[in-house]
Design an enzyme around this catalytic site. Structure first.
Site, short mmCIF file in Angstrom:
data_model
loop_
_atom_site.label_atom_id
_atom_site.label_comp_id
_atom_site.label_asym_id
_atom_site.label_seq_id
_atom_site.Cartn_x
_atom_site.Cartn_y
_atom_site.Cartn_z
N GLY A 263 -0.43 -31.36 19.43
CA GLY A 263 -0.27 -31.69 18.02
C GLY A 263 0.95 -32.48 17.61
O GLY A 263 1.07 -32.85 16.44
N GLU B 230 -0.23 -28.49 25.06
CA GLU B 230 -1.46 -29.28 25.26
C GLU B 230 -1.35 -30.62 24.54
O GLU B 230 -2.12 -30.91 23.62
CB GLU B 230 -2.67 -28.51 24.71
CG GLU B 230 -2.90 -27.14 25.30
CD GLU B 230 -3.96 -26.34 24.54
OE1 GLU B 230 -4.48 -26.83 23.51
OE2 GLU B 230 -4.25 -25.22 24.96
N PRO B 231 -0.39 -31.45 24.90
CA PRO B 231 -0.21 -32.70 24.15
C PRO B 231 -1.29 -33.74 24.44
O PRO B 231 -1.72 -33.90 25.59
CB PRO B 231 1.14 -33.22 24.66
CG PRO B 231 1.25 -32.66 26.04
CD PRO B 231 0.55 -31.33 26.02
N GLY B 232 -1.74 -34.42 23.41
CA GLY B 232 -2.68 -35.52 23.59
C GLY B 232 -2.07 -36.80 23.05
O GLY B 232 -1.47 -37.61 23.78
N ARG C 30 -11.07 -43.84 13.65
CA ARG C 30 -10.02 -43.12 12.91
C ARG C 30 -9.83 -43.62 11.47
O ARG C 30 -9.72 -42.81 10.56
CB ARG C 30 -8.69 -43.16 13.67
CG ARG C 30 -8.74 -42.47 15.03
CD ARG C 30 -7.38 -42.35 15.68
NE ARG C 30 -6.54 -41.41 14.99
CZ ARG C 30 -5.57 -41.72 14.16
NH1 ARG C 30 -5.26 -42.98 13.92
NH2 ARG C 30 -4.87 -40.79 13.56
N TYR D 133 -10.61 -40.56 9.11
CA TYR D 133 -9.43 -39.85 8.58
C TYR D 133 -8.60 -40.68 7.61
O TYR D 133 -7.48 -40.29 7.30
CB TYR D 133 -8.46 -39.50 9.73
CG TYR D 133 -9.00 -38.76 10.91
CD1 TYR D 133 -9.65 -37.54 10.78
CD2 TYR D 133 -8.80 -39.27 12.20
CE1 TYR D 133 -10.09 -36.86 11.89
CE2 TYR D 133 -9.24 -38.58 13.32
CZ TYR D 133 -9.89 -37.38 13.15
OH TYR D 133 -10.33 -36.70 14.26
N CYS E 223 -22.89 -52.16 9.25
CA CYS E 223 -23.44 -52.13 7.89
C CYS E 223 -23.09 -50.82 7.18
O CYS E 223 -23.97 -49.99 6.91
CB CYS E 223 -24.93 -52.35 7.96
SG CYS E 223 -25.29 -53.96 8.63
N GLU E 224 -21.83 -50.60 6.94
CA GLU E 224 -21.33 -49.44 6.20
C GLU E 224 -20.09 -49.91 5.45
O GLU E 224 -19.25 -50.60 6.04
CB GLU E 224 -20.86 -48.32 7.14
CG GLU E 224 -21.87 -47.73 8.06
CD GLU E 224 -22.80 -46.73 7.39
OE1 GLU E 224 -22.51 -46.29 6.26
OE2 GLU E 224 -23.83 -46.42 8.00
N TYR F 296 -7.63 -40.96 20.64
CA TYR F 296 -8.79 -40.81 19.76
C TYR F 296 -9.34 -42.19 19.37
O TYR F 296 -9.79 -42.41 18.24
CB TYR F 296 -8.43 -39.96 18.50
CG TYR F 296 -7.81 -38.64 18.92
CD1 TYR F 296 -8.60 -37.65 19.48
CD2 TYR F 296 -6.43 -38.42 18.84
CE1 TYR F 296 -8.04 -36.46 19.93
CE2 TYR F 296 -5.87 -37.23 19.28
CZ TYR F 296 -6.68 -36.26 19.82
OH TYR F 296 -6.12 -35.09 20.27
#
Ligand code: PLP
Length: 412
Positions: free
Chosen positions: A240, A274-276, A309, A313, A339-340, A367
């Protein structure tokens, strides 16, 4: 470290000109710096003063096999959230005793694979999951190592979709009474061993106080579990740690570890993280070509299927032209061909760009590719690893044949 810098007005990854990568490999393309991945991981590995402490890289943030192999070589373990990610970690030769399996919905088959491979721990997220693990271990006549993922009820801030440690979030077990009852149950089971306690309060955390508070709540619970007669081997405080998506400076892994090791002083358990994102995010960019300019829009060849992302988000990424020209910078919305209306990579970006220019969406290593899809039947981008002045294709660009070959029974 920032491995992406302009040299003579041309944006480079380490010593390779990104325009050249775009012309050799096409766009959209993910480009990662080996140096950045290595240095970011070593910032964890080398900061631990207790050699038993461990950084388990969160495979979900960037799961390419070449990247995992590199991170294993510099001393990372792995945090996985599916049988598929566990398979990836095992297939690059990760020590099963460096693999932690998190996630709220582990299937029977995934649990069986974890037990057979004797992974370090299942981070158990519900009472029912624990009973399932026990039943499978019993059938296999084996012992499964488990930790309970508890919910410390800490709001780490940030976007609602990446906050995970509050009461009411779907992750972990919230009731202390349930956790203590489960711990007692585990201590009596011949097929289970309780090796740790785990939590993960969210992502993009820039305030170390949240970690300190989490450590304190974990210690209180570990002490109550000790009173039941269980000596835990480790306390896993999750991942995190946030990164800078602009030029602001945030705490780095060294700051986090020195703060936590201070909190851990005098305790017997080892610390697992648990780093990502803090390892993978700033090690990657997404290269994309400007196809058209229309009004305030730059329409590029990468889309929300390549980098979700911003749409998911409202995440903000810096977007740079790989050729620094002397044209006027204007405010643009950088959008993809999907098409969004939610298909955008950046809004209100000040940039100078012409059609056919190559842009780099920065801080896209975490991500990014892993969340890509075939929406609008768009083949997924290729992935390239740069080391010094060398480039290596580490995932081929998907073809339309790759996509169509999965579909069957055309004649029915
Ligand atoms: C259980 C768990 N551990 C670790 C991570 C990695 O988080 P980050 O990439 O923010 O470090 C996540 C991501 O959400 C997670 O769910």
């Amino acid at each position: 470290m920032d491995a992406f810098k302009y040299k003579e007005n041309k944006l480079h990854c380490e010593d390779v000109n990104l325009s050249k990568i775009a012309s050799s490999f096409g766009t959209p393309a993910y480009v990662y710096s080996k140096k950045a991945l290595t240095e970011n991981a070593l910032m964890y590995v080398n900061s631990f003063t207790n050699p038993d402490n461990m950084a388990c890289f969160s495979v979900k943030s960037l799961s390419n096999l070449s990247v995992l192999k590199l991170l294993k070589e510099v001393g990372c373990g792995f945090d996985v959230v599916s049988g598929g990610e566990m398979h990836r970690a095992l297939s690059i030769g990760a020590d099963p005793k460096s693999i932690i399996f998190s996630g709220v919905g582990k299937s029977s088959d995934e649990i069986k694979q974890g037990i057979l491979n004797k992974i370090l721990s299942f981070n158990v997220e519900s009472v029912s999951e624990l009973y399932k693990i026990e039943a499978i271990a019993k059938k296999l006549q084996m012992n499964a190592s488990v930790s309970i993922r508890f919910n410390p009820d800490i709001d780490s801030g940030g976007h609602d979709y990446i906050t995970t440690g509050r009461k009411g979030d779907k992750f972990g077990i919230s009731s202390i009474e349930d956790i203590l009852n489960l711990s007692t149950y585990i201590s009596k089971s011949p097929n289970l061993s309780m090796v740790g306690l785990a939590c993960h309060i969210g992502s993009q955390i820039i305030n170390l106080e949240s970690y300190k508070e989490t450590a304190q709540r974990t210690f209180e619970l570990a002490d109550q579990i000790f009173d039941i007669g269980i000596e835990l081997e480790f306390l896993d405080l999750g991942g995190g740690l946030g990164v800078s998506y602009d030029s602001n400076i945030h705490p780095n892994p060294e700051d986090l570890i020195s703060c936590l090791e201070l909190e851990f002083k005098g305790r017997k358990e080892r610390l697992i993280l648990e780093p990502g994102r803090s390892i993978s995010a700033n090690a990657g960019v997404l290269l994309t070509k400007v196809e058209y300019i229309k009004d305030e829009f730059l329409i590029v060849d990468a889309a929300m299927n390549d980098l979700l992302r911003p749409s998911l988000y409202q995440a903000k990424h810096e977007i740079w032209n790989v050729e620094k020209g002397d044209g006027n910078k204007v405010i643009r919305n950088i959008v993809g061909p999907i098409c969004e209306s939610s298909d955008f990579l950046g809004k209100n970006i000040k940039i100078s760009a012409e059609e056919d220019d190559i842009l780099a969406v920065r801080t896209a290593g975490a991500y990014g590719f892993v969340m890509s899809s075939n929406y609008n039947t768009r083949p997924r981008a290729c992935e390239i690893l740069v080391e010094g002045n060398q480039t290596k294709l580490i995932r081929k660009r998907e073809s339309l044949e790759n996509i169509l070959e999965m579909e069957l029974n055309l004649n029915d």
